[in-house]
Design an enzyme around this catalytic site. Sequence first.
Site, mmCIF file in Angstrom:
data_model
loop_
_atom_site.group_PDB
_atom_site.id
_atom_site.type_symbol
_atom_site.label_atom_id
_atom_site.label_comp_id
_atom_site.label_asym_id
_atom_site.label_seq_id
_atom_site.Cartn_x
_atom_site.Cartn_y
_atom_site.Cartn_z
ATOM 1 N N TYR A 173 9.471 -8.737 9.763
ATOM 2 C CA TYR A 173 9.646 -7.356 10.178
ATOM 3 C C TYR A 173 8.534 -6.977 11.149
ATOM 4 O O TYR A 173 7.360 -7.016 10.808
ATOM 5 C CB TYR A 173 9.649 -6.395 8.986
ATOM 6 N N ARG A 204 -2.735 10.970 1.372
ATOM 7 C CA ARG A 204 -3.705 11.753 2.142
ATOM 8 C C ARG A 204 -4.081 13.016 1.376
ATOM 9 O O ARG A 204 -3.200 13.720 0.897
ATOM 10 C CB ARG A 204 -3.115 12.162 3.491
ATOM 11 N N ASP A 241 7.079 -4.072 14.024
ATOM 12 C CA ASP A 241 7.167 -2.816 14.755
ATOM 13 C C ASP A 241 7.295 -3.152 16.239
ATOM 14 O O ASP A 241 6.967 -4.265 16.672
ATOM 15 C CB ASP A 241 5.918 -1.958 14.512
ATOM 16 N N GLU A 256 22.418 6.992 7.211
ATOM 17 C CA GLU A 256 22.061 5.577 7.151
ATOM 18 C C GLU A 256 22.297 5.047 5.735
ATOM 19 O O GLU A 256 21.669 5.506 4.786
ATOM 20 C CB GLU A 256 20.589 5.422 7.548
ATOM 21 N N ARG A 271 18.703 -7.566 4.308
ATOM 22 C CA ARG A 271 19.424 -6.342 3.979
ATOM 23 C C ARG A 271 20.010 -5.812 5.279
ATOM 24 O O ARG A 271 19.416 -5.948 6.354
ATOM 25 C CB ARG A 271 18.490 -5.293 3.366
ATOM 26 N N ARG A 313 0.854 -1.185 0.000
ATOM 27 C CA ARG A 313 0.000 0.000 0.000
ATOM 28 C C ARG A 313 0.890 1.237 0.000
ATOM 29 O O ARG A 313 2.018 1.204 0.475
ATOM 30 C CB ARG A 313 -0.942 0.013 1.205
ATOM 31 N N ARG A 322 18.852 8.271 4.510
ATOM 32 C CA ARG A 322 18.311 9.320 5.371
ATOM 33 C C ARG A 322 19.363 9.838 6.340
ATOM 34 O O ARG A 322 20.378 9.187 6.586
ATOM 35 C CB ARG A 322 17.075 8.843 6.140
#
Length: 372
Positions: free
Chosen positions: A348, A176, A350, A300, A249, A172, A280
């Site tokens: 992965y 917005r 959170d 990074e 990675r 996705r 970043r």
Amino acid sequence: MKKYDFLIVGSGLFGSVFAHEMTKMGKKCLVIEKRDHKGGNVYCESVEGINVHKYGPHIFHTNDKGIWDYVNSFVEFNNFIYSPLANYQGQLFNLPFNMNTFYQLWKIGNPKEVEKKIKEQIEKENITAPQNLEDQAISMVGADIYNVFIKGYTEKQWGRKAKELPKFIIKRLPVRFTYDNNYFNDTYQGIPIGGYNKLIDGLLDGIEVRTGVDFFKDRNELIQITDRVVFTGKLDEFYDYKFGHLQYRSLRFEHKYLNLPNYQGVAGINFTDLNVPYTRIIEHKHFEFGKQKGTVITKEYPQEWSLGSEAFYPINDRMNMERLGVYQRLAKKEEKVIFGGRLAEYKYYDMHQVIASALSKVKKIIQADTMP
């Protein structure tokens, strides 16, 4: 009788939550950690009073009030809102994609006109059956957004051309049509006041922890002193890579202290141009609204994972998922080993998901142990 009920391999969030909950239940736990510090990837190092996220930025966010209350019972969280910027060829744009972004990109301030423009770009490409990540992204947001914000960043992150990456990587792309720069949609969001070490210290308070201990070097001795092992490391390593390596990675972090009060004015800027080698720059003091005289920034750099380097992002392609299935079938046969966390599950997570997973695992084990 064994000395410990649980030997917990790894002091990251999964291991720390598991140890805390089992200790509350009267179980005796030993936590071992290969690194010279507790906390896994949420570890912070204090540099001139600034809490530096050593293994990349960690912003806690969740819709689960129970999890939010749980972490706040150990350390108070502040009201930090993650609102990063994107830098493309020197131009700055707000993230995530919202009306600020579209005005900066097209000078269009009307939501209906923006929707129309995106729809026109999607129809122009006429991608009815996306074959790869590039097709998938363009079919969702059009060529302009893809080329400015997605292509370069993604190719750096994965080390592959977007046309060579599977389409499922992008499930996705939130767009917005409001002027809202809050990166996350979750109800609760923040950073522990004083850094994540306070959360880990709270979880592991009163629990025996040994750092600098490599489970695989002392494996035979360690399993002799415990009833059960909780393993939060790499699943394939537990089985000596007998069916081959699971691929990841990796990341390289370049930390730098600067003798100035404010470097970029925001916690994170993503560099979406392929010609910039890092993805970043993080300025850590902004996570806690710091007023220190100096600042610490981190560049990074994504890189290929190799044996011995830190594993960050699982590569969930067909080959790796098939290999994972073989290892998981072995893991299910283990009666005295519990696997949990992002490395052991090759998933992965959170932070709130890791905590929820550990709490769920504890509950199941307690229920199983108390069954007649």
